[in-house]
Design an enzyme around this catalytic site. Structure first.
Site, PDB file in Angstrom:
ATOM      1  N   ALA B  71     -16.022  55.226  74.573  1.00  0.00           N
ATOM      2  CA  ALA B  71     -15.351  54.755  75.780  1.00  0.00           C
ATOM      3  C   ALA B  71     -16.302  55.020  76.941  1.00  0.00           C
ATOM      4  O   ALA B  71     -16.081  55.881  77.777  1.00  0.00           O
ATOM      5  CB  ALA B  71     -14.023  55.462  75.990  1.00  0.00           C
ATOM      6  N   ASN B 100     -25.062  40.035  78.735  1.00  0.00           N
ATOM      7  CA  ASN B 100     -23.626  40.268  78.637  1.00  0.00           C
ATOM      8  C   ASN B 100     -23.078  40.518  80.042  1.00  0.00           C
ATOM      9  O   ASN B 100     -23.616  41.327  80.787  1.00  0.00           O
ATOM     10  CB  ASN B 100     -23.355  41.475  77.722  1.00  0.00           C
ATOM     11  CG  ASN B 100     -21.874  41.713  77.508  1.00  0.00           C
ATOM     12  OD1 ASN B 100     -21.184  42.211  78.388  1.00  0.00           O
ATOM     13  ND2 ASN B 100     -21.385  41.361  76.338  1.00  0.00           N
ATOM     14  N   ASN B 128     -18.032  39.220  78.469  1.00  0.00           N
ATOM     15  CA  ASN B 128     -17.283  40.331  77.891  1.00  0.00           C
ATOM     16  C   ASN B 128     -15.843  40.292  78.380  1.00  0.00           C
ATOM     17  O   ASN B 128     -15.540  40.732  79.484  1.00  0.00           O
ATOM     18  CB  ASN B 128     -17.950  41.654  78.281  1.00  0.00           C
ATOM     19  CG  ASN B 128     -17.273  42.838  77.631  1.00  0.00           C
ATOM     20  OD1 ASN B 128     -16.203  42.711  77.043  1.00  0.00           O
ATOM     21  ND2 ASN B 128     -17.883  43.999  77.740  1.00  0.00           N
ATOM     22  N   CYS B 131     -13.804  44.333  76.272  1.00  0.00           N
ATOM     23  CA  CYS B 131     -14.063  45.768  76.276  1.00  0.00           C
ATOM     24  C   CYS B 131     -12.731  46.500  76.372  1.00  0.00           C
ATOM     25  O   CYS B 131     -11.990  46.293  77.328  1.00  0.00           O
ATOM     26  CB  CYS B 131     -14.958  46.182  77.437  1.00  0.00           C
ATOM     27  SG  CYS B 131     -15.134  47.973  77.524  1.00  0.00           S
TER      28      CYS B 131
END
Lengths: 265, 303
Positions: B71, B100, B128, B131
């Site tokens: 994380a 990205n 992205n 996530c």
């Protein structure tokens, strides 16, 4: 140059309950310095990530590195089973290491090498390097804190400096921690090098700020890559870091050694 | 035997199908000490936002059986530093650059996408929207088909490069998400991002990760990833970049046979920094062994 390779176990023994002392043969020895670490990889595929372990001693002439580690889980338990002649997967050498020259800026600089528990091992190579630079034994004050009378590495350290011991149970030296040993023995220093648990490092940071002396502390954090790519092991910094331009330095590559006042611990 | 490992995605050719999974390889700098970046099909960079992001508190990573949780929270220096420092570094190499892109709002994404539009060295953008570790943005766009459709459609209006939508596996039906992205104009898909997981330290009675939950990656998730790549490949016509626990060339071939045009190496970079180049070599050996002339013949070759 960083490299992952198979090294060879030269010897291993348990020097205190759960504390193992391993010498490995590796070409990484030639570049290893005090305060740097290596990543060690378990063979068991269920435990994938490397275990960062500090370098305890270097024998460049023999191409050998020494690590002293505590068995803390499955990975280190596996390492502790390795016997002479077995191979061991390592990546190194990693991290910045201690700035040894900062102890030699003035004549007769007095230093504290402070190690707590499993933070003691990197102090041995550091003591060796400082002694090698000509530092006198009385100026090389090694203050180490243990839980009890299992004073591993103490004899090795005594070869290079003046050793002061603190134990939590009071069985040897000063009862208490390394700061208690400093007070009790009336010790003074111009620069501090330290590695150990966070409460100890916080106390050293505070002491160094009051004494207005630099303190170089070695930090640890859970790591995944060990080489600065994953951003797993960061520490909050006062200044904006050069990598992400926030306030997070990477312990694996910008550290593990930081000047105490530059990090928020 | 003459062998061709080249693949094409949305008109962009890659010398081979091996890429790096975003977030595991930085911008290539750290791993260039271990591997020749010229040997890779592409470097997919760590997610970059419009401004620097500090990421999450530590601990950010934890080991789990056969994998890991992370994380990190998309710590990144922001697009301006990235363009000044990371792109010039990558330009030195003969490999494709895929950036990205992450954001908290659609506007954040648009800003980054537009700034990258002026950089011809960037071949593709990977968006992205998956996530699991940031509270706003990211996965909020990637778990509902209509939200995914909207952001994809909007970014297509602004992007000068083809866009890859990176899908989350933390959904009920991956094919619904794949179809939504395709319908909105996505040029390609990449999957899977990490699976949301949790680990508790029973001795300290604390979460192993400060964020409590983390994204799981590593070899343990590979069968899930292969299944999702297979399902997505049968749901859409656009190319797919497959990833999730790839450790060896055999793993990579599995993804390609399931329908991936290319593959990315993620967590295994941490375990073996030479994984990417070993997979490149291993794919060639496989092609030699089975007399495969064109890698493209393997894509989706199991029905």
């Amino acid at each position: 140059m960083k490299e992952k390779q198979m090294a060879k176990v030269l010897s291993q023994r348990e020097i205190a309950p759960g504390i193992f002392d391993m010498w490995i043969e590796t070409s990484l020895a030639g570049q290893a310095a005090a305060g740097q670490f290596i990543c060690v990889y378990p063979r068991d595929k269920s435990t994938l990530l490397p275990r960062p372990i500090s370098i305890c001693e270097v024998r460049d002439d023999r191409g050998a590195l020494r690590i002293v580690y505590r068995v803390a889980g499955k990975g280190t338990a596996e390492f502790s089973s390795y016997r002479e002649g077995e191979s061991i997967a390592v990546l190194g050498t990693l991290g910045n290491g201690f700035p040894v020259q900062s102890a030699r800026e003035k004549e007769n600089t007095r230093v504290f090498l402070m190690g707590g528990g499993i933070g003691i091992p990197p102090m041995l190579q550091l003591a060796k390097e400082l002694a090698g630079l000509g530092m006198k034994k009385e100026n090389l004050q090694i203050v180490v804190g243990y839980r009890d009378a299992q004073n591993f590495l103490r004899e090795d350290l005594e070869r290079y400096g003046s050793v002061f011991v603190a134990t939590e149970d009071g069985s040897v030296g000063t009862r208490g921690n390394v700061m208690d040993a400093v007070t009790k023995n009336g010790l003074l220093a111009d620069v501090i090098f330290a590695c150990g648990p966070m409460p100890m490092l916080r106390a050293i940071k505070q002491y160094a700020a009051q004494a207005q002396i630099p303190a170089y502390i070695s930090l640890e954090e859970h790591m995944a890559c060990g080489v600065g790519a994953c951003l797993g092991c960061v520490v909050k910094t006062g200044e904006i870091d050069h990598h992400s331009h926030v306030h997070n330095a990477r312990i694996c590559t910008d550290g593990p050694v930081f000047e105490a006042q530059t990090v928020e611990i | 035997m003459k062998m061709n490992t080249q693949i094409t995605i949305a008109g962009v050719t890659f010398k081979n199908p091996v890429m790096t999974a975003s977030g595991t390889f930085g911008s290539g700098m750290e791993y260039s000490e271990f591997v020749d970046l010229n040997a890779l099909g592409a470097v997919v960079t760590k997610g970059v936002a419009n401004v620097p992001w500090p990421g999450n508190p530590t601990p950010r990573v934890a080991e789990v059986y056969g994998g890991m949780l992370n994380a990190i929270g998309l710590q990144n220096p922001g697009i301006d530093v990235f363009l000044e420092r990371d792109i010039p570094f990558l330009k030195q190499y003969d490999t494709r650059i895929i950036v990205n892109v992450c954001g908290k709002t659609v506007e954040d994404y648009v800003e980054v996408v537009e700034k990258l539009g002026d950089e011809p060295a960037v071949s593709m953008l990977e968006i992205n929207v998956s996530c699991p570790n940031v509270k706003e943005g990211a996965i909020a766009f990637g778990q509902k088909a209509d939200a995914l459709f909207k952001i994809t459609e909007e970014l297509k209006k602004h992007a000068r490069q083809p866009i890859i939508m990176k899908l989350s596996p933390n959904v009920t039906d991956i094919t619904e998400m794949a179809r939504a992205a395709e319908a909105a104009g996505a040029d390609a898909l990449s999957l899977i991002n990490t699976l949301t997981g949790m680990k508790i330290d029973i001795h300290r009675r604390r979460f192993a990760i400060a964020n409590k939950t983390g994204g799981m990656s590593g070899p343990a998730i590979k069968p899930i990833a292969v299944r999702m790549v297979y399902q997505a490949a049968h749901a859409v016509k656009i190319p797919i970049i497959g990833m999730g626990g790839i450790a060896t060339a055999e793993d990579a071939i599995e993804f390609i046979l399931a329908g991936a045009s290319a593959v990315s190496i993620g967590a295994m970079n941490f375990v073996n920094p030479y994984t990417t180049v070993e997979v490149v070599r291993g794919i060639e050996e496989y092609m030699r062994q089975y007399h495969v002339e064109n890698l493209t013949d393997l894509i989706g070759a199991v029905e």
